[in-house]
Design a protein around this motif. Sequence first.
Motif, PDB file in Angstrom:
ATOM      1  N   PHE A  16       0.829  -1.211   0.000  1.00 42.11           N
ATOM      2  CA  PHE A  16       0.000   0.000   0.000  1.00 42.11           C
ATOM      3  C   PHE A  16       0.863   1.262   0.000  1.00 42.11           C
ATOM      4  O   PHE A  16       0.500   2.282  -0.578  1.00 42.11           O
ATOM      5  N   MET A  17       2.060   1.155   0.631  1.00 42.46           N
ATOM      6  CA  MET A  17       2.958   2.306   0.611  1.00 42.46           C
ATOM      7  C   MET A  17       3.527   2.524  -0.791  1.00 42.46           C
ATOM      8  O   MET A  17       3.681   3.658  -1.244  1.00 42.46           O
ATOM      9  N   ARG A  18       3.834   1.410  -1.467  1.00 39.16           N
ATOM     10  CA  ARG A  18       4.349   1.541  -2.837  1.00 39.16           C
ATOM     11  C   ARG A  18       3.294   2.183  -3.734  1.00 39.16           C
ATOM     12  O   ARG A  18       3.586   3.080  -4.509  1.00 39.16           O
ATOM     13  N   ARG A  19       2.044   1.698  -3.587  1.00 39.85           N
ATOM     14  CA  ARG A  19       0.996   2.263  -4.449  1.00 39.85           C
ATOM     15  C   ARG A  19       0.767   3.739  -4.127  1.00 39.85           C
ATOM     16  O   ARG A  19       0.581   4.552  -5.013  1.00 39.85           O
ATOM     17  N   ALA A  20       0.843   4.065  -2.849  1.00 40.74           N
ATOM     18  CA  ALA A  20       0.670   5.469  -2.464  1.00 40.74           C
ATOM     19  C   ALA A  20       1.776   6.327  -3.056  1.00 40.74           C
ATOM     20  O   ALA A  20       1.548   7.454  -3.510  1.00 40.74           O
ATOM     21  N   LEU A  21       2.988   5.749  -3.079  1.00 35.55           N
ATOM     22  CA  LEU A  21       4.122   6.503  -3.629  1.00 35.55           C
ATOM     23  C   LEU A  21       3.935   6.738  -5.128  1.00 35.55           C
ATOM     24  O   LEU A  21       4.086   7.864  -5.621  1.00 35.55           O
ATOM     25  N   VAL A  22       3.569   5.661  -5.839  1.00 34.33           N
ATOM     26  CA  VAL A  22       3.346   5.812  -7.277  1.00 34.33           C
ATOM     27  C   VAL A  22       2.225   6.823  -7.518  1.00 34.33           C
ATOM     28  O   VAL A  22       2.320   7.693  -8.394  1.00 34.33           O
ATOM     29  N   ALA A  23       1.183   6.741  -6.693  1.00 40.32           N
ATOM     30  CA  ALA A  23       0.056   7.664  -6.853  1.00 40.32           C
ATOM     31  C   ALA A  23       0.519   9.104  -6.688  1.00 40.32           C
ATOM     32  O   ALA A  23       0.197   9.962  -7.512  1.00 40.32           O
ATOM     33  N   SER A  24       1.301   9.382  -5.639  1.00 43.03           N
ATOM     34  CA  SER A  24       1.635  10.789  -5.419  1.00 43.03           C
ATOM     35  C   SER A  24       2.642  11.291  -6.443  1.00 43.03           C
ATOM     36  O   SER A  24       2.604  12.454  -6.837  1.00 43.03           O
ATOM     37  N   ILE A  25       3.514  10.394  -6.939  1.00 36.60           N
ATOM     38  CA  ILE A  25       4.435  10.812  -8.004  1.00 36.60           C
ATOM     39  C   ILE A  25       3.643  11.153  -9.268  1.00 36.60           C
ATOM     40  O   ILE A  25       3.876  12.170  -9.925  1.00 36.60           O
ATOM     41  N   THR A  26       2.662  10.279  -9.584  1.00 32.79           N
ATOM     42  CA  THR A  26       1.836  10.523 -10.769  1.00 32.79           C
ATOM     43  C   THR A  26       1.074  11.835 -10.649  1.00 32.79           C
ATOM     44  O   THR A  26       1.028  12.640 -11.579  1.00 32.79           O
ATOM     45  N   LEU A  27       0.493  12.052  -9.471  1.00 34.86           N
ATOM     46  CA  LEU A  27      -0.299  13.267  -9.272  1.00 34.86           C
ATOM     47  C   LEU A  27       0.565  14.515  -9.400  1.00 34.86           C
ATOM     48  O   LEU A  27       0.186  15.491 -10.042  1.00 34.86           O
ATOM     49  N   GLY A  28       1.734  14.458  -8.769  1.00 35.60           N
ATOM     50  CA  GLY A  28       2.625  15.614  -8.811  1.00 35.60           C
ATOM     51  C   GLY A  28       3.029  15.954 -10.231  1.00 35.60           C
ATOM     52  O   GLY A  28       3.057  17.116 -10.626  1.00 35.60           O
ATOM     53  N   MET A  29       3.289  14.910 -11.023  1.00 36.10           N
ATOM     54  CA  MET A  29       3.747  15.110 -12.381  1.00 36.10           C
ATOM     55  C   MET A  29       2.674  15.785 -13.233  1.00 36.10           C
ATOM     56  O   MET A  29       2.974  16.653 -14.053  1.00 36.10           O
ATOM     57  N   GLY A  30       1.425  15.409 -13.024  1.00 39.84           N
ATOM     58  CA  GLY A  30       0.351  15.984 -13.844  1.00 39.84           C
ATOM     59  C   GLY A  30      -0.110  17.332 -13.335  1.00 39.84           C
ATOM     60  O   GLY A  30      -0.273  18.284 -14.095  1.00 39.84           O
ATOM     61  N   ALA A  31      -0.309  17.407 -12.020  1.00 38.94           N
ATOM     62  CA  ALA A  31      -0.924  18.616 -11.461  1.00 38.94           C
ATOM     63  C   ALA A  31       0.062  19.778 -11.392  1.00 38.94           C
ATOM     64  O   ALA A  31      -0.340  20.934 -11.526  1.00 38.94           O
ATOM     65  N   GLY A  32       1.351  19.473 -11.208  1.00 40.04           N
ATOM     66  CA  GLY A  32       2.335  20.547 -11.070  1.00 40.04           C
ATOM     67  C   GLY A  32       2.328  21.543 -12.221  1.00 40.04           C
ATOM     68  O   GLY A  32       2.147  22.739 -12.010  1.00 40.04           O
ATOM     69  N   PRO A  33       2.525  21.057 -13.458  1.00 38.82           N
ATOM     70  CA  PRO A  33       2.542  21.981 -14.590  1.00 38.82           C
ATOM     71  C   PRO A  33       1.218  22.717 -14.782  1.00 38.82           C
ATOM     72  O   PRO A  33       1.194  23.914 -15.072  1.00 38.82           O
ATOM     73  N   VAL A  34       0.103  21.997 -14.606  1.00 33.67           N
ATOM     74  CA  VAL A  34      -1.200  22.639 -14.764  1.00 33.67           C
ATOM     75  C   VAL A  34      -1.361  23.756 -13.731  1.00 33.67           C
ATOM     76  O   VAL A  34      -1.839  24.848 -14.041  1.00 33.67           O
ATOM     77  N   GLY A  35      -0.895  23.482 -12.507  1.00 32.26           N
ATOM     78  CA  GLY A  35      -0.995  24.485 -11.453  1.00 32.26           C
ATOM     79  C   GLY A  35      -0.220  25.753 -11.781  1.00 32.26           C
ATOM     80  O   GLY A  35      -0.668  26.861 -11.489  1.00 32.26           O
ATOM     81  N   VAL A  36       0.959  25.583 -12.424  1.00 28.70           N
ATOM     82  CA  VAL A  36       1.753  26.757 -12.791  1.00 28.70           C
ATOM     83  C   VAL A  36       0.965  27.666 -13.734  1.00 28.70           C
ATOM     84  O   VAL A  36       0.860  28.883 -13.520  1.00 28.70           O
ATOM     85  N   LEU A  37       0.373  27.064 -14.755  1.00 33.40           N
ATOM     86  CA  LEU A  37      -0.391  27.886 -15.702  1.00 33.40           C
ATOM     87  C   LEU A  37      -1.589  28.534 -15.028  1.00 33.40           C
ATOM     88  O   LEU A  37      -1.922  29.683 -15.291  1.00 33.40           O
ATOM     89  N   LEU A  38      -2.213  27.760 -14.129  1.00 37.15           N
ATOM     90  CA  LEU A  38      -3.383  28.274 -13.427  1.00 37.15           C
ATOM     91  C   LEU A  38      -3.014  29.526 -12.637  1.00 37.15           C
ATOM     92  O   LEU A  38      -3.720  30.529 -12.635  1.00 37.15           O
ATOM     93  N   GLN A  39      -1.840  29.477 -11.975  1.00 32.50           N
ATOM     94  CA  GLN A  39      -1.421  30.640 -11.192  1.00 32.50           C
ATOM     95  C   GLN A  39      -1.000  31.800 -12.071  1.00 32.50           C
ATOM     96  O   GLN A  39      -1.297  32.946 -11.774  1.00 32.50           O
ATOM     97  N   LEU A  40      -0.299  31.483 -13.149  1.00 37.49           N
ATOM     98  CA  LEU A  40       0.152  32.563 -14.017  1.00 37.49           C
ATOM     99  C   LEU A  40      -1.036  33.273 -14.650  1.00 37.49           C
ATOM    100  O   LEU A  40      -0.974  34.447 -14.969  1.00 37.49           O
ATOM    101  N   ARG A  41      -2.119  32.549 -14.841  1.00 37.76           N
ATOM    102  CA  ARG A  41      -3.329  33.177 -15.372  1.00 37.76           C
ATOM    103  C   ARG A  41      -4.125  33.874 -14.286  1.00 37.76           C
ATOM    104  O   ARG A  41      -5.222  34.323 -14.515  1.00 37.76           O
ATOM    105  N   ARG A  42      -3.571  33.925 -13.091  1.00 37.68           N
ATOM    106  CA  ARG A  42      -4.250  34.515 -11.938  1.00 37.68           C
ATOM    107  C   ARG A  42      -5.593  33.846 -11.707  1.00 37.68           C
ATOM    108  O   ARG A  42      -6.613  34.488 -11.507  1.00 37.68           O
ATOM    109  N   MET A  43      -5.584  32.528 -11.786  1.00 34.11           N
ATOM    110  CA  MET A  43      -6.831  31.797 -11.610  1.00 34.11           C
ATOM    111  C   MET A  43      -6.747  30.827 -10.439  1.00 34.11           C
ATOM    112  O   MET A  43      -7.460  29.825 -10.397  1.00 34.11           O
TER     113      MET A  43
END
Lengths: 290, 243
Positions: A16-43
Amino acid sequence: MSMLAGLWEPFATFGFMRRALVASITLGMGAGPVGVLLQLRRMSLIGDAMSHAILPGAAIGFLAAGGLSLTAMGLGGIAAGLGVALLAGLVSRRTHLAEDASFASFYLTSLALGVLIVSARGSNIDLLHVLFGTILAIDGPALYLMAGITTLSLFLLSFIWRPLVMECVDPGFMRMTGSRGALYHMVFLFLVVINLVAGFEALGTLMSVGMMMVPAATARLWTRRLVPMMALSATVGMLAGFTGLLVSYHFRLAAGPCIILTCSAAYLFSLLASPAGIRAGGGSSPFRSH
Amino acid sequence: MSHGAIGLDDAGVALNGTPVWQHVTGSFAPGSMTAIAGANGAGKSTLLRAILGEVPLAAGKITLGGLRAQDFGYLPQARIIDRAFPISVTDMVLGGAWRQTGAFGAASPAVRQRAADALCRVGLEKQAGRMIDALSAGQFQRLLFARLLMTDASVIMLDEPFTALDAPTTQDLLALVREWHAQGRTIIAVLHDMHQIRTCFPHVVLLSGGQAIWGETARILTPGTLQRAYETPQATPWAGGPA
Ligand SMILES: Nc1ncnc2c1ncn2[C@@H]1O[C@H](COP(=O)(O)OP(=O)(O)OP(=O)(O)O)[C@@H](O)[C@H]1O
Ligand SMILES: [Mg+2]
């Protein structure tokens, strides 16, 4: 030695720890870049609003499936998130309210509605799961969904890169060159929604936006170039996943909040240490000097 | 550039129920170079926006002679550009050619060369690697012209492009506009400098008292018409500014 072992042992020992790790790595990879654009757009606010908007959709999925079903709740969440994005866009076009003001009123409504629906049928435990996630109980299908969403969003981002960036800097220009700037805006909102949906099984509807906004805010303090900023944001998210899980394991704390708080710690550190952080704001001003 | 003229046929626009200009008839021939003049609030920006289909017509019609939206290059007067966005001067110019760039915004060497040439043409080659927030207002205007160069538009509409620019910058950019004209592009520019209009623009549309006086510059810009255009008494002196 045991210190070092503490870094990998939990993951080596527990699936379960391995799956949690893979999950958070996956989430970080996808959400990080999207979040940058969201902030730069002041959104930033809009990301927050969307994450709340997803809740009633997920709750209806929960009712329809008769329990915590990832597919039903994910689809419900995507539908609700896009619905609110469209509706808010429409309202701000019709009235003179700014987009984020109309979002704010929608999302409070959505939050109340979602909590109402889940608590009408489910237990308090269900409600807690929907709101705050269960990253330690991620299963195979959920991982596939997250991986799929991250792949899709990185692919879409790269594919519409220039028009999307132009639309962020100068929306009027895109309108003028005969493109549907609104289309790119909608694709972008779609990316925000699916990344929030990817996060909610793990972190819950309320905290999944944290994985999007906090690493992005951190990255903005360190670089002024767009692509490195996105890469750094993703890296911060992924590292926070790893660190947060370890902290939660060794100190027996809830995993989701530990991950988000690790992001916050990175942000706080950057605020103090980065050249663009607090130190940069302290220049001399004729109004302040005595 | 095989397209027809942009024609206005008894066109009129009303904003919030108040007519801005009415019964406007005239045409911008392909390859023509026309200035739009008139007092503040006369409806010059509105005319450009009406041609682009951004404001609905209250009467009459506008024909585009087969031009498509992507044939227009437009520099609006009020710009909602996020100058704080972390994007380099080069990337901003490449954005003008976004139709030709691929995934990851990859630009072919040919497109990159065009972008470098465009920056050279407006005198920004030294600033190519800078971020856009590190440009002065005049340099930024040069950048917008470079991006316009990249779009390869056949009709170029400029709304007060030289406002707040110093003389050398104005001269450079005006020379660029004349070059565009020489290449056969149609130029429509809102200007306030009558000397500029007289020396560079063969045709003019003078908006005056809710009407348009349209024709050859020398014939239209007489002391009498200018007097009327710029001194039309309005209901209240403060009612004419943009809302
Ligand atoms: N959204 C609007 N609603 C109502 N009236 C408007 C609106 N926008 C502009 N107007 C009015 O329409 C008229 C024409 O405006 P426009 O912006 O076209 O003027 P302009 O000739 O470009 O002026 P300037 O030289 O100041 O740029 C003005 O009187 C203005 O008050
Ligand atoms: Mg104007």
